[in-house]
Design an enzyme around this catalytic site. Structure first.
Site, short mmCIF file in Angstrom:
data_model
loop_
_atom_site.label_atom_id
_atom_site.label_comp_id
_atom_site.label_asym_id
_atom_site.label_seq_id
_atom_site.Cartn_x
_atom_site.Cartn_y
_atom_site.Cartn_z
N TYR A 71 -11.21 17.99 -3.04
CA TYR A 71 -10.11 18.97 -3.10
C TYR A 71 -9.32 18.87 -1.81
O TYR A 71 -9.89 18.90 -0.71
CB TYR A 71 -10.68 20.38 -3.28
CG TYR A 71 -9.62 21.46 -3.23
CD1 TYR A 71 -8.95 21.85 -4.39
CD2 TYR A 71 -9.28 22.08 -2.03
CE1 TYR A 71 -7.97 22.83 -4.35
CE2 TYR A 71 -8.30 23.06 -1.98
CZ TYR A 71 -7.65 23.43 -3.14
OH TYR A 71 -6.68 24.39 -3.10
N HIS A 72 -7.99 18.77 -1.92
CA HIS A 72 -7.13 18.53 -0.77
C HIS A 72 -6.61 19.85 -0.21
O HIS A 72 -5.78 20.52 -0.84
CB HIS A 72 -5.95 17.65 -1.19
CG HIS A 72 -5.30 16.92 -0.05
ND1 HIS A 72 -4.88 17.55 1.10
CD2 HIS A 72 -5.02 15.59 0.12
CE1 HIS A 72 -4.35 16.67 1.92
NE2 HIS A 72 -4.42 15.46 1.35
N GLY A 73 -7.07 20.24 0.96
CA GLY A 73 -6.55 21.41 1.63
C GLY A 73 -5.17 21.14 2.21
O GLY A 73 -4.65 20.01 2.14
N GLU A 144 -1.21 18.70 -4.15
CA GLU A 144 -2.21 19.77 -4.06
C GLU A 144 -2.21 20.38 -2.66
O GLU A 144 -2.37 21.60 -2.51
CB GLU A 144 -3.59 19.21 -4.39
CG GLU A 144 -4.67 20.26 -4.53
CD GLU A 144 -5.95 19.66 -5.08
OE1 GLU A 144 -6.37 20.08 -6.17
OE2 GLU A 144 -6.52 18.75 -4.43
#
Length: 273
Positions: A71-73, A144
């Protein structure tokens, strides 16, 4: 204090690498020593600033290729920490798939090359995976990063390349998520429509970010998802997305809170299975 932590935690490894370079003097030894030094500094910063933890390392295959999808912050500091810690604990280099624009940022090219970061295509990724390499990528990518928020929705859109590469190489995919990563850095919460228009026009991360908050960061490597016979890329992608959403639901309080993320530094959490 940073230097003391590095000395205490990694002195034997760094001394060994430097000794190997002095004895053999090859460029490979120099690059490996440099990577481990950078990884050690990252790891020290992760420990001091975020109380960083890595859970699920046992899910990472000891042999053979695999694909880590994360998951890309807003800023993927957690992924940097993950790459560094895997290198230090497993002596395994995670090769990373990154956006082309990073190679145009002054001063980054050498670091990207040293840590095996490439834009990648389906064929090139499948080839590396078939060679037994560990690859890491974020299907949501810059989109994202720029348009996700503290509700932690998975924004992969219709991305299928990673699933095609895993199917072609017949290797497992492991979902990776870090608690509170959206509380460490956040995107500017206003002007979403404008920055969306700019992104669609220029394909660049022009939405400002802010933060650097010392919240607790805890990365979870999920169980591997193996390709099955006659599985389509769409089915594999959806299985990976569902697994990612389950990990987020299990470990992340939504909506995310900077204050709660700070308090997590002082609350001990036990592993759940």
């Amino acid at each position: 204090m940073l230097v003391l932590h590095i000395y205490r935690a990694h002195r034997k490894r760094l001394i060994r690498r430097l000794t190997e370079y002095v004895e053999h003097g090859t460029m490979g030894d120099l690059l490996l020593g440099g990577r481990e030094l950078v990884a050690t500094i990252w790891d020290a910063h992760a420990w001091l600033w975020h109380g960083y933890e890595l859970w699920g390392l046992e899910n990472l295959p000891q042999e053979g290729g695999c694909l880590l999808v994360y998951y890309h912050g807003a800023l993927p500091v957690d992924y940097y920490y993950l790459v560094g810690r895997v290198l230090l604990l497993r002596e395994t280099m995670v090769h990373s798939v990154v956006d082309n624009f990073l190679f145009k940022v002054p001063g980054l090219k050498l670091l990207l090359e040293a840590f095996f970061c490439t834009p990648g295509t389906v064929d090139s990724l499948a080839e590396q995976l078939s060679q037994g390499k560990t690859l890491g990528l974020a299907p949501g990518g810059v989109y994202e990063a720029q348009f996700g928020d503290h509700d932690y929705k998975v924004l992969w859109r219709e991305r299928l390349g990673f699933a095609r590469a895993a199917l072609k190489a017949n290797v497992p995919i492991l979902p990776v998520f870090t608690e509170n990563v959206r509380e460490s850095f956040r995107v500017l919460p206003i002007g979403g429509n404008l920055f969306y228009w700019l992104f669609m026009k220029f394909r660049l991360p022009l939405r400002p970010i802010f933060g650097g908050f010392p919240v607790k960061l805890r990365t979870h490597i999920g169980e591997p998802i193996y390709p099955e016979e006659n599985m389509t890329p769409e089915v594999l992608r959806d299985k990976c997305k569902e697994s990612m959403e389950k990990i987020i639901s299990r470990h992340q309080r939504v909506p995310g809170s900077i204050w709660r993320g700070l308090l997590d530094r002082f609350i001990r959490k036990t592993k759940s299975h």
